[in-house]
Scaffold this motif. Sequence first.
Motif, short mmCIF file in Angstrom:
data_model
loop_
_atom_site.label_atom_id
_atom_site.label_comp_id
_atom_site.label_asym_id
_atom_site.label_seq_id
_atom_site.Cartn_x
_atom_site.Cartn_y
_atom_site.Cartn_z
N UNK A 141 32.97 -140.88 3.64
CA UNK A 141 33.10 -139.73 2.75
C UNK A 141 32.56 -138.50 3.44
N UNK A 142 33.20 -137.36 3.20
CA UNK A 142 32.61 -136.11 3.66
C UNK A 142 32.78 -135.05 2.59
N UNK A 143 31.82 -134.15 2.56
CA UNK A 143 31.85 -132.99 1.66
C UNK A 143 32.08 -131.79 2.55
N UNK A 144 33.28 -131.20 2.44
CA UNK A 144 33.68 -130.20 3.41
C UNK A 144 34.40 -129.03 2.76
N UNK A 145 34.37 -127.90 3.46
CA UNK A 145 35.13 -126.72 3.06
C UNK A 145 36.24 -126.51 4.08
N UNK A 146 37.42 -126.21 3.60
CA UNK A 146 38.56 -126.05 4.49
C UNK A 146 38.66 -124.62 5.03
N UNK A 147 37.98 -123.69 4.38
CA UNK A 147 37.99 -122.31 4.84
C UNK A 147 36.70 -121.65 4.38
N UNK A 148 36.42 -120.48 4.96
CA UNK A 148 35.17 -119.80 4.64
C UNK A 148 35.09 -119.42 3.17
N UNK A 149 36.23 -119.18 2.56
CA UNK A 149 36.26 -118.72 1.18
C UNK A 149 36.48 -119.84 0.18
N UNK A 150 36.65 -121.05 0.65
CA UNK A 150 36.99 -122.15 -0.26
C UNK A 150 35.74 -122.93 -0.65
N UNK A 151 35.85 -123.58 -1.77
CA UNK A 151 34.75 -124.43 -2.22
C UNK A 151 34.77 -125.75 -1.45
#
Length: 120
Positions: A95-105
């Motif tokens: 599992x990972x908790x990640x953001x796909x872009x600087x502005x995304x959650x």
Amino acid sequence: VQLQASGGGLVQTGGSLRLSCAASGSIFSINAMAWYRQAPGKQRELVARIISGGSTNYADSVKGRFTISRDNAKNTVYLQMNSLKPEDTAVYYCNCNAARAAWSTRNDYWGQGTQVTVSS
């Protein structure tokens, strides 16, 4: 974000295995990476987690036997499992908790699971 796990297999009691999981795709940042497991008839449970700063936490049942580590440059998390017991038998999920872009959650992403079987 895709997670590809590997390293599962069949091992005897007391043996060792090392799981790997690489995250790929559109990734801006990864906050935490973790391993969960689910045994037949049981709920999925957290095994170990490592956050971006390197702090870790483990399920009580694996403390002292399992070690989670992370290669941030490769977006890869590892789980070294020693002194394996039959009760460690389960499908292990990355599992990972990640953001796909600087502005995304941030969102949670899951790998496909890898079977770990410990024979007595």
